[in-house]
Design an enzyme around this catalytic site. Structure first.
Site, PDB file in Angstrom:
ATOM      1  N   CYS A 227     -32.582 -52.246  49.980  1.00  0.00           N
ATOM      2  CA  CYS A 227     -33.349 -53.327  49.368  1.00  0.00           C
ATOM      3  C   CYS A 227     -32.370 -54.496  49.190  1.00  0.00           C
ATOM      4  O   CYS A 227     -31.555 -54.744  50.084  1.00  0.00           O
ATOM      5  CB  CYS A 227     -33.994 -52.896  48.060  1.00  0.00           C
ATOM      6  SG  CYS A 227     -32.874 -52.153  46.854  1.00  0.00           S
ATOM      7  N   SER A 228     -32.430 -55.163  48.073  1.00  0.00           N
ATOM      8  CA  SER A 228     -31.459 -56.242  47.867  1.00  0.00           C
ATOM      9  C   SER A 228     -30.108 -55.700  47.420  1.00  0.00           C
ATOM     10  O   SER A 228     -29.083 -55.978  48.038  1.00  0.00           O
ATOM     11  CB  SER A 228     -31.993 -57.233  46.823  1.00  0.00           C
ATOM     12  OG  SER A 228     -31.057 -58.256  46.560  1.00  0.00           O
ATOM     13  N   ALA A 229     -30.114 -54.892  46.346  1.00  0.00           N
ATOM     14  CA  ALA A 229     -28.857 -54.313  45.847  1.00  0.00           C
ATOM     15  C   ALA A 229     -28.642 -52.899  46.349  1.00  0.00           C
ATOM     16  O   ALA A 229     -27.539 -52.363  46.238  1.00  0.00           O
ATOM     17  CB  ALA A 229     -28.838 -54.335  44.316  1.00  0.00           C
ATOM     18  N   GLY A 230     -29.670 -52.284  46.855  1.00  0.00           N
ATOM     19  CA  GLY A 230     -29.523 -50.918  47.361  1.00  0.00           C
ATOM     20  C   GLY A 230     -29.487 -49.882  46.260  1.00  0.00           C
ATOM     21  O   GLY A 230     -28.825 -48.852  46.414  1.00  0.00           O
ATOM     22  N   CYS A 231     -30.229 -50.106  45.163  1.00  0.00           N
ATOM     23  CA  CYS A 231     -30.215 -49.120  44.071  1.00  0.00           C
ATOM     24  C   CYS A 231     -31.601 -48.862  43.479  1.00  0.00           C
ATOM     25  O   CYS A 231     -32.012 -47.706  43.371  1.00  0.00           O
ATOM     26  CB  CYS A 231     -29.243 -49.569  42.972  1.00  0.00           C
ATOM     27  SG  CYS A 231     -29.563 -51.205  42.315  1.00  0.00           S
ATOM     28  N   ARG A 233     -35.231 -50.010  44.169  1.00  0.00           N
ATOM     29  CA  ARG A 233     -36.294 -49.591  45.089  1.00  0.00           C
ATOM     30  C   ARG A 233     -35.789 -48.569  46.096  1.00  0.00           C
ATOM     31  O   ARG A 233     -36.543 -47.698  46.525  1.00  0.00           O
ATOM     32  CB  ARG A 233     -36.852 -50.828  45.791  1.00  0.00           C
ATOM     33  CG  ARG A 233     -37.616 -51.744  44.875  1.00  0.00           C
ATOM     34  CD  ARG A 233     -37.945 -53.074  45.515  1.00  0.00           C
ATOM     35  NE  ARG A 233     -36.823 -54.008  45.438  1.00  0.00           N
ATOM     36  CZ  ARG A 233     -36.892 -55.297  45.780  1.00  0.00           C
ATOM     37  NH1 ARG A 233     -38.035 -55.789  46.219  1.00  0.00           N
ATOM     38  NH2 ARG A 233     -35.841 -56.079  45.681  1.00  0.00           N
ATOM     39  N   GLN A 274     -33.647 -48.231  39.145  1.00  0.00           N
ATOM     40  CA  GLN A 274     -32.928 -49.130  38.244  1.00  0.00           C
ATOM     41  C   GLN A 274     -33.670 -49.414  36.945  1.00  0.00           C
ATOM     42  O   GLN A 274     -33.028 -49.672  35.921  1.00  0.00           O
ATOM     43  CB  GLN A 274     -32.649 -50.454  38.976  1.00  0.00           C
ATOM     44  CG  GLN A 274     -31.600 -51.318  38.335  1.00  0.00           C
ATOM     45  CD  GLN A 274     -31.200 -52.462  39.234  1.00  0.00           C
ATOM     46  OE1 GLN A 274     -31.858 -52.739  40.235  1.00  0.00           O
ATOM     47  NE2 GLN A 274     -30.110 -53.146  38.896  1.00  0.00           N
TER      48      GLN A 274
END
Length: 802
Positions: A227-231, A233, A274
């Site tokens: 995803c954006s941060a990879g945590c 979603r 998250q």
């Protein structure tokens, strides 16, 4: 615990937790505190990610990969390449590198991203964010759009071959080329998932994961999820897919917990799942997965039960006469010829039961077995229970299973009553193998079939012109002739020849089709299924008490009187009066079809107690009339013809043609006429009950005052001294507490008939008959005749002034 029980338990726990949102908050708070402790205590260090040359490669400062799960790059395309990328391996069900959770590529890490894809031979990429969200760049575009020229990232050339649009995501087919090698990579781009939030529905997420596993079924190579941060979603998709894999393979553990799963994932990459909303989304998705999987398990369980109930063990399909052997493949489409053969056989089987009756195969008691000898013992197979409306859909296969296969051109139909497997095997999902030589206790017996049908309905009985009164008069005279003897001996028939059995039923088939003494034994297990008298009984004919039996009084020690030891033939009641000293079976009711000797059929060996026999047509008054030749005496039955048919192996029936006899028989008026199997047959090891004392003629009737007075006048002038003695003993017997007789509603109509029998004089002196004043024809059913005498003591006191 099996998977079904585990899922039921987990569903209950998850539903309770969803009702209480505070539990979600407390659990997620524990997860956050645990992650804070990991970071503060440096339990899982992030040394590589914090190096100065690697800091610029991280999108967020607080989302750094742990060193123990860091994805290292060894594929070098230039001197500036390094081994670091903000990506972490996530354990899967079958391996430690099932997923790669990574951040959205930066403009400086696009080449590193494709190096990772190429080095680890990634086949599926899942993107759970948009390129821009809330006016911010969340992910650099590393893919090419359809129709665009290929994108160049260092030595990698990326082009889009196809794009498939779904409601909430797209599936792009990307072609990557590196050093003259081309690979196909599938990108699943979910576009309706807001950052730090959850989608409005979980169905698109489940559909996305389903399609993802359609392209890659196993974990042979990692699935790249970002995803954006990879945590946040990314963690949701990893957790849901992990649970999906457990469900698909049926290995959900007893201690499965979403909390423990996410807690374990957070030890591999920080801040997976998250927010609390995402944590609740995982619970909702897992709960929905459990519900859907429970439906699948229930359908599979039902399918296995139907398959087990329809399983037909067969040893061979050699059919006698003109029929040819069947050869049906298990999983292949039947050709037109084979379908026509099965349709023809289904029509034959359907015609055997008539329009309202089905051929039911069921287990039976050992004492109700009859063994018929046939000319040859051909290989046999079981008949599936044929019920109206679905019996033409049974297809017999070679491996012993019957699969519900519709006939070509016909719609699918549901089986309405496939419940005889539950009667035979309980809740077992699979059928037990049946051995014809040594059968299981509750197994079905093999059924032999030849060209003709197994059972045929007997031809219609000729309409009797006698009226109801004449029928009862004939029955009365016959009973009077029987009871004029000093004692009535009923010999228990141990062996009944098939020829005599068919002789007793009108319209019997030719007996020459089945030889009597052949080595091949063809077992036919019969059971009595006569309806009660519809005219004198309140219970319906198809009730559970419809088995024919004589309700005979039991002795104090529990033994049944010898009169109950009558042969259990198929729906026949016998009067033992034959002018030729032979046993004649006069059929009172013949609603069930007789045995067809042309048909070699072996029905089930045992019958469950709770099975209800098929409904029978109502009886008519003419069915009670037994016509005998007039003027012939009815001597005592002293011998019988040689017999072939034997009952089950019991102490009374040892397999020989010798008959067991009893000294006397006792009859009791009962609500219905039934042929009850004796208790001695139920216990094969028990000894036969002792005979009862001798019974007399008058003891079979309910004596009243007029009958006793008339009998006293009659016995004083008769020439039979032993009748007087029997009359005296009869009165004493009526006053004996242990030998009292019960009244029955169905025998009230015989009251006037009994009076006429009691008051009729001896045949030797017809002119000295003493007729009581209340004697009248039993056909007079007037109110005054029925209630002419008041109820009270036999000798009313003188104070009554009567």
């Amino acid at each position: 615990m099996d998977q079904r029980e585990i899922l039921q338990q987990l569903l209950k726990e998850a539903q309770k937790k969803k009702l209480n949102s505070e539990e979600f908050a407390s659990e997620f708070l524990k997860l956050k505190r645990q992650s804070t402790k990991y970071k503060a205590d440096k339990i899982y260090p992030t040394t590589v990610a914090q190096r100065p040359k690697n800091i610029k490669k991280n999108r967020y400062k607080d989302i750094l990969p742990y060193d123990h799960s860091l994805v290292e790059l060894s594929l070098l395309t230039s001197d500036e390449d390094s081994s670091y990328i903000n990506a972490s391996f996530i354990k899967g069900v079958y391996g430690p590198k099932a997923y790669i959770a990574t951040q959205g590529p930066l403009s400086t890490t696009l080449l590193d991203f494709w190096r990772m894809i190429w080095e680890y031979r990634i086949l599926v990429i899942v993107m759970a964010c948009m390129e821009f969200e809330m006016g911010k760049k969340k992910c650099e575009r590393y893919w090419a759009e359809p129709g665009e020229t290929q994108l160049q990232f260092g030595p990698f050339s990326i082009s889009c071959e196809a794009e498939k649009k779904k409601s909430d995501y797209k599936i792009r087919t990307l072609k990557a080329k590196f050093n003259n090698e081309t690979r196909i990579i599938y990108q699943f781009h979910y576009k309706n998932w807001p950052d730090h939030d959850v989608p409005s529905s979980i169905d698109p997420i489940l559909q996305l994961i389903w399609d993802m596993r359609c392209y890659q079924e196993d974990d042979c190579v990692p699935i790249c999820i970002h995803c954006s941060a990879g945590c946040g979603r990314t963690g949701v998709i990893c957790a849901v897919d992990y649970t999906w894999m457990l469900l698909k393979d049926g290995i959900i553990p007893k201690n499965f917990s979403v909390f423990n799963l996410i807690q374990e994932m957070r030890t591999q990459r920080p801040s997976l799942v998250q927010t609390q909303e995402q944590y609740e989304l995982v619970y909702s998705a897992v709960l929905e997965l459990f519900k859907r999987h429970m439906d699948v398990i229930s359908d599979n369980h039902l399918g296995r039960e139907i398959q087990a109930q329809c399983s037909i063990p067969e040893q061979s399909l050699t059919v006698e006469a003109d029929s040819c052997p069947l050869d049906l493949p298990k999983n292949a489409m039947r050709d037109v010829k084979t379908t026509n053969q099965h349709s023809k056989q289904g029509a034959e089987a359907e015609s055997t039961g008539g329009s309202s009756l089905g051929l039911r195969t069921s287990t039976m008691n050992a004492e109700e077995e009859l063994v018929l000898h046939s000319a040859k013992s051909s290989p046999s197979f079981n008949c599936l229970e044929l019920n109206c409306g679905c019996n033409n859909k049974a297809v017999i296969t070679r491996n012993g299973q019957a699969r519900a296969s519709p006939v070509v051109g016909e719609p699918l139909q549901k089986y309405q009553s496939l419940d005889f497997g539950s009667m035979l095997f309980g809740s077992c999902p699979s059928a037990l193998p049946i051995n014809t030589a040594d059968r299981y206790h509750n197994s079905k017996g093999p059924v032999k079939r030849t060209k003709s049908t197994p059972f045929e309905l007997i031809q219609q009985r000729k309409t009797n012109d006698l009226a109801v009164g004449d029928g009862f008069s004939c029955l009365e005279s016959q009973l009077h002739e029987h009871y004029s003897l000093r004692e009535l001996q009923v010999q228990r028939v141990a062996h009944v020849s098939s020829e005599e059995l068919n002789y007793s039923l009108p319209g019997a088939c030719d007996a020459s089709c089945v030889p009597r003494h052949s080595p091949g034994a063809l077992r036919v297990h019969l059971y009595t299924s006569l309806a009660e008298d519809p005219y004198f009984s309140s219970s319906p004919p198809n009730s559970a008490d419809s088995k024919m039996s004589f309700d005979l009084p039991e002795k104090q020690d529990g033994a049944t009187s010898p009169g109950a030891l009558l042969p259990a033939s198929s729906t026949t009641s016998f009067f033992y009066s034959n002018p030729h000293d032979s046993l004649v079976m006069n059929t009172l009711t013949s609603f069930s079809p007789p045995l067809n000797q042309e048909t070699a059929v072996e029905a089930p060996s045992r019958r469950t107690d709770d099975e209800i026999p098929p409904p029978l047509p109502e009886r008519t008054p003419e069915s009670f009339i037994v016509v005998e030749e007039a003027g012939e005496p009815s001597p005592r039955v002293t011998e019988s013809l040689p017999l072939v048919v034997t009952f089950g192996a019991s102490p009374e029936c040892s397999g020989t043609s010798e008959m067991k006899s009893h000294d006397s028989v006792g009859f009791t008026p009962s609500k219905n006429v039934k042929l009850r199997s004796p208790k001695s047959d139920r216990h094969q090891d028990g000894s036969p009950p002792p005979p009862l004392p001798e019974r007399t003629l008058e003891s079979f009737f309910l004596a009243d005052e007029d009958c006793i007075q008339a009998q006293a006048v009659q016995t004083s002038s008769t020439s039979y001294p032993e009748t007087t003695e029997n009359s005296t003993s009869s009165k004493q017997t009526l006053r004996t507490p242990g030998k009292s007789f019960t009244r029955s509603k169905s025998l009230k109509i015989f009251r006037n008939m009994k009076k006429s029998v009691c008051n009729s004089s001896s045949p030797s002196k017809p002119t000295e008959r003493v007729q009581p004043k209340n004697s009248s024809s039993f056909l007079n059913f007037g109110f005054g005749n029925r209630f002419s005498k008041p109820k009270g003591p036999r000798n009313p006191p003188s104070a009554w002034n009567m």
